[in-house]
Scaffold this motif. Structure first.
Motif, PDB file in Angstrom:
ATOM      1  N   GLY A  92       1.989  12.233  -8.989  1.00  0.00           N
ATOM      2  CA  GLY A  92       2.191  12.115  -7.556  1.00  0.00           C
ATOM      3  C   GLY A  92       2.981  10.864  -7.236  1.00  0.00           C
ATOM      4  O   GLY A  92       3.258  10.045  -8.119  1.00  0.00           O
ATOM      5  N   VAL A  93       3.333  10.718  -5.952  1.00  0.00           N
ATOM      6  CA  VAL A  93       4.135   9.575  -5.509  1.00  0.00           C
ATOM      7  C   VAL A  93       3.617   9.078  -4.163  1.00  0.00           C
ATOM      8  O   VAL A  93       3.350   9.879  -3.257  1.00  0.00           O
ATOM      9  CB  VAL A  93       5.628   9.950  -5.354  1.00  0.00           C
ATOM     10  N   THR A  94       3.505   7.776  -4.041  1.00  0.00           N
ATOM     11  CA  THR A  94       3.168   7.110  -2.789  1.00  0.00           C
ATOM     12  C   THR A  94       3.916   5.786  -2.766  1.00  0.00           C
ATOM     13  O   THR A  94       4.773   5.531  -3.617  1.00  0.00           O
ATOM     14  CB  THR A  94       1.634   6.918  -2.658  1.00  0.00           C
ATOM     15  N   ASN A  95       3.605   4.929  -1.803  1.00  0.00           N
ATOM     16  CA  ASN A  95       4.228   3.610  -1.699  1.00  0.00           C
ATOM     17  C   ASN A  95       3.174   2.567  -1.350  1.00  0.00           C
ATOM     18  O   ASN A  95       2.164   2.887  -0.721  1.00  0.00           O
ATOM     19  CB  ASN A  95       5.297   3.605  -0.593  1.00  0.00           C
ATOM     20  N   VAL A  96       3.449   1.317  -1.716  1.00  0.00           N
ATOM     21  CA  VAL A  96       2.564   0.227  -1.321  1.00  0.00           C
ATOM     22  C   VAL A  96       2.648   0.051   0.193  1.00  0.00           C
ATOM     23  O   VAL A  96       1.636  -0.019   0.883  1.00  0.00           O
ATOM     24  CB  VAL A  96       2.911  -1.099  -2.045  1.00  0.00           C
ATOM     25  N   VAL A  97       3.865  -0.038   0.715  1.00  0.00           N
ATOM     26  CA  VAL A  97       4.099  -0.173   2.155  1.00  0.00           C
ATOM     27  C   VAL A  97       4.773   1.111   2.622  1.00  0.00           C
ATOM     28  O   VAL A  97       5.757   1.558   2.021  1.00  0.00           O
ATOM     29  CB  VAL A  97       4.975  -1.409   2.473  1.00  0.00           C
ATOM     30  N   ALA A  98       4.266   1.690   3.684  1.00  0.00           N
ATOM     31  CA  ALA A  98       4.746   3.006   4.118  1.00  0.00           C
ATOM     32  C   ALA A  98       6.079   2.963   4.857  1.00  0.00           C
ATOM     33  O   ALA A  98       6.856   3.912   4.775  1.00  0.00           O
ATOM     34  CB  ALA A  98       3.695   3.667   5.015  1.00  0.00           C
ATOM     35  N   ARG A  99       6.371   1.882   5.565  1.00  0.00           N
ATOM     36  CA  ARG A  99       7.553   1.892   6.436  1.00  0.00           C
ATOM     37  C   ARG A  99       8.840   1.626   5.679  1.00  0.00           C
ATOM     38  O   ARG A  99       8.886   0.824   4.738  1.00  0.00           O
ATOM     39  CB  ARG A  99       7.383   0.913   7.588  1.00  0.00           C
ATOM     40  N   ALA A 100       9.895   2.290   6.108  1.00  0.00           N
ATOM     41  CA  ALA A 100      11.204   2.172   5.480  1.00  0.00           C
ATOM     42  C   ALA A 100      11.950   0.937   5.963  1.00  0.00           C
ATOM     43  O   ALA A 100      11.906   0.578   7.140  1.00  0.00           O
ATOM     44  CB  ALA A 100      12.042   3.411   5.773  1.00  0.00           C
ATOM     45  N   THR A 101      12.624   0.291   5.011  1.00  0.00           N
ATOM     46  CA  THR A 101      13.498  -0.839   5.307  1.00  0.00           C
ATOM     47  C   THR A 101      14.742  -0.720   4.439  1.00  0.00           C
ATOM     48  O   THR A 101      14.753   0.035   3.459  1.00  0.00           O
ATOM     49  CB  THR A 101      12.812  -2.188   5.003  1.00  0.00           C
ATOM     50  N   ALA A 102      15.760  -1.492   4.782  1.00  0.00           N
ATOM     51  CA  ALA A 102      16.981  -1.493   3.958  1.00  0.00           C
ATOM     52  C   ALA A 102      16.693  -2.084   2.583  1.00  0.00           C
ATOM     53  O   ALA A 102      17.190  -1.585   1.576  1.00  0.00           O
ATOM     54  CB  ALA A 102      18.092  -2.256   4.669  1.00  0.00           C
ATOM     55  N   THR A 103      15.884  -3.139   2.529  1.00  0.00           N
ATOM     56  CA  THR A 103      15.477  -3.733   1.252  1.00  0.00           C
ATOM     57  C   THR A 103      14.017  -4.167   1.361  1.00  0.00           C
ATOM     58  O   THR A 103      13.516  -4.443   2.457  1.00  0.00           O
ATOM     59  CB  THR A 103      16.321  -4.972   0.872  1.00  0.00           C
ATOM     60  N   ALA A 104      13.356  -4.269   0.223  1.00  0.00           N
ATOM     61  CA  ALA A 104      11.952  -4.702   0.210  1.00  0.00           C
ATOM     62  C   ALA A 104      11.813  -6.151   0.670  1.00  0.00           C
ATOM     63  O   ALA A 104      10.736  -6.553   1.112  1.00  0.00           O
ATOM     64  CB  ALA A 104      11.369  -4.529  -1.186  1.00  0.00           C
ATOM     65  N   GLY A 115      -0.931  -2.947   2.687  1.00  0.00           N
ATOM     66  CA  GLY A 115      -0.567  -1.760   1.909  1.00  0.00           C
ATOM     67  C   GLY A 115      -1.426  -1.617   0.662  1.00  0.00           C
ATOM     68  O   GLY A 115      -1.804  -0.509   0.277  1.00  0.00           O
ATOM     69  N   GLY A 116      -1.759  -2.733   0.030  1.00  0.00           N
ATOM     70  CA  GLY A 116      -2.639  -2.696  -1.139  1.00  0.00           C
ATOM     71  C   GLY A 116      -4.018  -2.183  -0.779  1.00  0.00           C
ATOM     72  O   GLY A 116      -4.631  -1.418  -1.533  1.00  0.00           O
ATOM     73  N   ARG A 117      -4.508  -2.580   0.391  1.00  0.00           N
ATOM     74  CA  ARG A 117      -5.820  -2.090   0.851  1.00  0.00           C
ATOM     75  C   ARG A 117      -5.782  -0.580   1.066  1.00  0.00           C
ATOM     76  O   ARG A 117      -6.674   0.148   0.625  1.00  0.00           O
ATOM     77  CB  ARG A 117      -6.219  -2.806   2.142  1.00  0.00           C
ATOM     78  N   VAL A 118      -4.729  -0.098   1.725  1.00  0.00           N
ATOM     79  CA  VAL A 118      -4.581   1.348   1.975  1.00  0.00           C
ATOM     80  C   VAL A 118      -4.427   2.093   0.646  1.00  0.00           C
ATOM     81  O   VAL A 118      -5.009   3.167   0.454  1.00  0.00           O
ATOM     82  CB  VAL A 118      -3.389   1.610   2.924  1.00  0.00           C
ATOM     83  N   LEU A 119      -3.665   1.519  -0.272  1.00  0.00           N
ATOM     84  CA  LEU A 119      -3.481   2.155  -1.581  1.00  0.00           C
ATOM     85  C   LEU A 119      -4.808   2.265  -2.325  1.00  0.00           C
ATOM     86  O   LEU A 119      -5.115   3.296  -2.929  1.00  0.00           O
ATOM     87  CB  LEU A 119      -2.459   1.370  -2.405  1.00  0.00           C
ATOM     88  N   ALA A 120      -5.622   1.222  -2.264  1.00  0.00           N
ATOM     89  CA  ALA A 120      -6.938   1.271  -2.919  1.00  0.00           C
ATOM     90  C   ALA A 120      -7.790   2.389  -2.337  1.00  0.00           C
ATOM     91  O   ALA A 120      -8.516   3.083  -3.075  1.00  0.00           O
ATOM     92  CB  ALA A 120      -7.641  -0.077  -2.779  1.00  0.00           C
ATOM     93  N   GLU A 121      -7.687   2.618  -1.020  1.00  0.00           N
ATOM     94  CA  GLU A 121      -8.417   3.730  -0.398  1.00  0.00           C
ATOM     95  C   GLU A 121      -7.911   5.080  -0.913  1.00  0.00           C
ATOM     96  O   GLU A 121      -8.705   5.992  -1.164  1.00  0.00           O
ATOM     97  CB  GLU A 121      -8.287   3.661   1.119  1.00  0.00           C
ATOM     98  N   LYS A 122      -6.593   5.212  -1.079  1.00  0.00           N
ATOM     99  CA  LYS A 122      -6.029   6.466  -1.608  1.00  0.00           C
ATOM    100  C   LYS A 122      -6.508   6.707  -3.035  1.00  0.00           C
ATOM    101  O   LYS A 122      -6.860   7.830  -3.404  1.00  0.00           O
ATOM    102  CB  LYS A 122      -4.498   6.420  -1.602  1.00  0.00           C
TER     103      LYS A 122
END
Length: 193
Positions: A92-104, A115-122
């Protein structure tokens, strides 16, 4: 506040206009996720091309899809629009931070932590065997492990083993395609051992 992408993938091979890319700022891309995956790949955050297309790692210079194939995860090089074919393979695929930007680099440290907290929940909800974070800097910031290096980490997230791999973005010139394939292949071997 990020807004979910309600855009379907472009039906042609045309490139987005500058205005279309700029309109993709802060969009999100739906996770490709399910229960009990072998590996949940976790990018840093969607780029603008990815957010415009609505598919993970869609930027023309991104090396995620060719690297997955070269490392043995897929029997052919998948296109970003075929991302859901990963699920029956156990990925599967997810992201640490959900919102799109031109660069990290546009992301604030607090966004990584949240994002790390949300990822841990996933991870707790979907229970992948391995979480593979694609970007050592993102992992270090999101999970407060400033000395983390590439490879398997001593820490687990719930029951999931944690691996850190290089970001496959074409902007990451530190790793060439053979290096990426070798590092991803080590994860593949661990996931199938």
């Amino acid at each position: 506040m990020p807004t979910p992408s309600n855009r379907t993938a472009p039906t042609s091979a045309r490139r987005p206009t500058r205005a279309e890319l700029l309109a993709a700022v802060d969009r999100t891309v739906p996770d490709v996720i399910g229960p009990d995956l072998r590996v949940l790949f976790c990018g840093i955050n969607p780029g603008l091309y990815t957010a415009w297309s609505g598919h993970h790692f869609a930027g023309p210079g991104n090396r995620f899809w060719p690297t997955l194939h070269a490392a043995g995860f897929t029997d052919r090089r998948l296109q970003p629009a075929e991302e859901r074919l990963l699920l029956p393979l156990g990925y599967g695929v997810t992201n640490v931070v959900a919102r799109a930007t031109a660069t990290a680099a546009e992301l604030a440290p607090q966004e990584f932590v949240e994002g790390g907290r949300v990822l841990a929940e996933k991870v707790a909800r979907f229970r992948p065997r391995i979480l593979a974070v694609l970007g050592v800097g993102a992992y270090r910031t999101a999970f407060a492990h400033p000395k983390a290096t590439l490879g398997e980490q001593p820490e687990r997230m719930g029951d999931a083993r944690v691996w850190v791999l290089p970001n496959p973005s074409g902007l990451n010139a530190n790793y060439q395609k053979d290096d990426l394939a070798r590092l991803f292949r080590a994860l593949h071997e661990a996931a199938h051992a």
